[in-house]
Design a protein around this motif. Structure first.
Motif, PDB file in Angstrom:
ATOM      1  N   GLY A 194       0.813  -1.215   0.000  1.00  0.00           N
ATOM      2  CA  GLY A 194       0.000   0.000   0.000  1.00  0.00           C
ATOM      3  C   GLY A 194       0.841   1.257   0.000  1.00  0.00           C
ATOM      4  O   GLY A 194       0.579   2.197  -0.760  1.00  0.00           O
ATOM      5  N   ASP A 195       1.880   1.297   0.836  1.00  0.00           N
ATOM      6  CA  ASP A 195       2.771   2.464   0.873  1.00  0.00           C
ATOM      7  C   ASP A 195       3.468   2.660  -0.472  1.00  0.00           C
ATOM      8  O   ASP A 195       3.619   3.787  -0.948  1.00  0.00           O
ATOM      9  N   TRP A 196       3.888   1.555  -1.090  1.00  0.00           N
ATOM     10  CA  TRP A 196       4.530   1.635  -2.402  1.00  0.00           C
ATOM     11  C   TRP A 196       3.538   2.186  -3.432  1.00  0.00           C
ATOM     12  O   TRP A 196       3.898   3.045  -4.247  1.00  0.00           O
ATOM     13  N   LEU A 197       2.299   1.711  -3.399  1.00  0.00           N
ATOM     14  CA  LEU A 197       1.297   2.181  -4.351  1.00  0.00           C
ATOM     15  C   LEU A 197       1.075   3.685  -4.250  1.00  0.00           C
ATOM     16  O   LEU A 197       0.842   4.355  -5.257  1.00  0.00           O
ATOM     17  N   LEU A 198       1.148   4.224  -3.038  1.00  0.00           N
ATOM     18  CA  LEU A 198       0.928   5.662  -2.864  1.00  0.00           C
ATOM     19  C   LEU A 198       2.010   6.498  -3.543  1.00  0.00           C
ATOM     20  O   LEU A 198       1.801   7.681  -3.818  1.00  0.00           O
ATOM     21  N   GLU A 199       3.140   5.904  -3.837  1.00  0.00           N
ATOM     22  CA  GLU A 199       4.233   6.623  -4.500  1.00  0.00           C
ATOM     23  C   GLU A 199       4.176   6.470  -6.024  1.00  0.00           C
ATOM     24  O   GLU A 199       5.027   7.019  -6.720  1.00  0.00           O
ATOM     25  N   GLN A 200       3.193   5.752  -6.542  1.00  0.00           N
ATOM     26  CA  GLN A 200       3.122   5.431  -7.964  1.00  0.00           C
ATOM     27  C   GLN A 200       2.045   6.255  -8.665  1.00  0.00           C
ATOM     28  O   GLN A 200       1.176   6.852  -8.036  1.00  0.00           O
ATOM     29  N   ARG A 201       2.141   6.242  -9.973  1.00  0.00           N
ATOM     30  CA  ARG A 201       1.078   6.773 -10.829  1.00  0.00           C
ATOM     31  C   ARG A 201       1.036   5.893 -12.070  1.00  0.00           C
ATOM     32  O   ARG A 201       2.075   5.567 -12.632  1.00  0.00           O
ATOM     33  N   PHE A 202      -0.157   5.516 -12.467  1.00  0.00           N
ATOM     34  CA  PHE A 202      -0.341   4.638 -13.617  1.00  0.00           C
ATOM     35  C   PHE A 202      -1.273   5.338 -14.607  1.00  0.00           C
ATOM     36  O   PHE A 202      -2.484   5.106 -14.593  1.00  0.00           O
ATOM     37  N   TRP A 237     -11.826   4.655 -15.218  1.00  0.00           N
ATOM     38  CA  TRP A 237     -10.461   4.934 -15.636  1.00  0.00           C
ATOM     39  C   TRP A 237     -10.178   4.108 -16.878  1.00  0.00           C
ATOM     40  O   TRP A 237     -10.722   3.014 -17.047  1.00  0.00           O
ATOM     41  N   PRO A 238      -9.278   4.586 -17.741  1.00  0.00           N
ATOM     42  CA  PRO A 238      -8.918   3.776 -18.911  1.00  0.00           C
ATOM     43  C   PRO A 238      -8.421   2.400 -18.478  1.00  0.00           C
ATOM     44  O   PRO A 238      -7.640   2.267 -17.533  1.00  0.00           O
ATOM     45  N   GLU A 239      -8.897   1.386 -19.181  1.00  0.00           N
ATOM     46  CA  GLU A 239      -8.581   0.003 -18.820  1.00  0.00           C
ATOM     47  C   GLU A 239      -7.082  -0.265 -18.821  1.00  0.00           C
ATOM     48  O   GLU A 239      -6.577  -0.987 -17.955  1.00  0.00           O
ATOM     49  N   GLU A 240      -6.345   0.338 -19.767  1.00  0.00           N
ATOM     50  CA  GLU A 240      -4.898   0.092 -19.800  1.00  0.00           C
ATOM     51  C   GLU A 240      -4.219   0.638 -18.548  1.00  0.00           C
ATOM     52  O   GLU A 240      -3.229   0.079 -18.079  1.00  0.00           O
ATOM     53  N   ALA A 269      -2.376  -1.751 -15.843  1.00  0.00           N
ATOM     54  CA  ALA A 269      -0.974  -1.477 -15.516  1.00  0.00           C
ATOM     55  C   ALA A 269      -0.785  -1.437 -14.003  1.00  0.00           C
ATOM     56  O   ALA A 269       0.196  -1.983 -13.476  1.00  0.00           O
ATOM     57  N   ALA A 270      -1.714  -0.821 -13.293  1.00  0.00           N
ATOM     58  CA  ALA A 270      -1.629  -0.766 -11.828  1.00  0.00           C
ATOM     59  C   ALA A 270      -1.757  -2.158 -11.225  1.00  0.00           C
ATOM     60  O   ALA A 270      -1.004  -2.518 -10.309  1.00  0.00           O
TER      61      ALA A 270
END
Length: 134
Positions: A19-27, A83-86, A90-91
Motif C-alpha cells: 500500500g505504501d509503495w502504491l501511494l508513491e506510484q502513478r499509472f 479509468w482507462p482500462e490500460e 498497468a496498476a
C-alpha cells in the motif's frame, strides 16, 4: 486453498508495504491518494481461490467522459465513466509483480497474494471514509 497457519503480523506488514509503495506510484490516469487493506478469506465452496490481501486503493477520480457518452452503446458508456482500462491493468500488473517479488507471508496464496480494488476519491469522500482537502 491455503492450509498453512497464517502469520498475521507478516501479512499486515506485507499489505502495508504494498500500500505504501502504491501511494508513491502513478499509472496514467490512476493516481493513488490513500489505501486500506483487508484479508479476503474465500468461502469453502471456492476451492480455487486462496486467501489474499485486498488493497482498496482510493485514487483521483477518472477523467471526465466525452460529452456524448450518453449516446454511446451501454458498455462503452459505462467504460467512459471509469479509468482507462490500460491504466487499471498497468496498476494491477505492477502491484502483482511487486507482491511476487517480496516474501509472501504464510497463510496467503503464494501465486496470487494481492488484488487491487479502485475507489474514486469523490465517492470515498462522499461516504465519509476519507477526509476532504481543506
Amino acid at each position: 486453498m491455503v492450509t498453512q497457519v497464517r502469520d498475521e503480523r507478516a501479512i499486515a506488514e506485507f499489505a502495508e508495504r504494498i500500500g505504501d509503495w502504491l501511494l508513491e506510484q502513478r499509472f496514467g490516469s490512476v493516481q493513488p491518494v490513500a489505501y486500506r487493506w483487508r484479508l479476503f478469506d474465500p468461502p469453502p465452496d471456492w476451492p480455487d481461490e486462496g486467501d489474499h490481501v485486498v488493497i482498496e486503493l482510493t485514487v483521483e477520480d477518472p477523467p471526465p467522459p466525452p460529452e456524448n457518452w450518453r449516446s454511446l452503446p451501454q458498455e462503452e458508456a459505462l467504460n467512459a465513466l471509469l479509468w482507462p482500462e490500460e491504466d487499471t491493468r498497468a496498476a494491477e500488473r505492477a502491484t502483482s509483480d511487486r507482491a511476487l517479488g517480496m516474501d509472501v507471508p504464510r497463510g496467503i496464496a503464494p501465486l496470487m497474494p494481492v488484488r487491487v480494488v479502485f475507489l474514486a476519491r469523490s465517492e470515498v469522500e462522499g461516504n465519509g471514509l476519507l477526509p476532504a482537502d481543506d
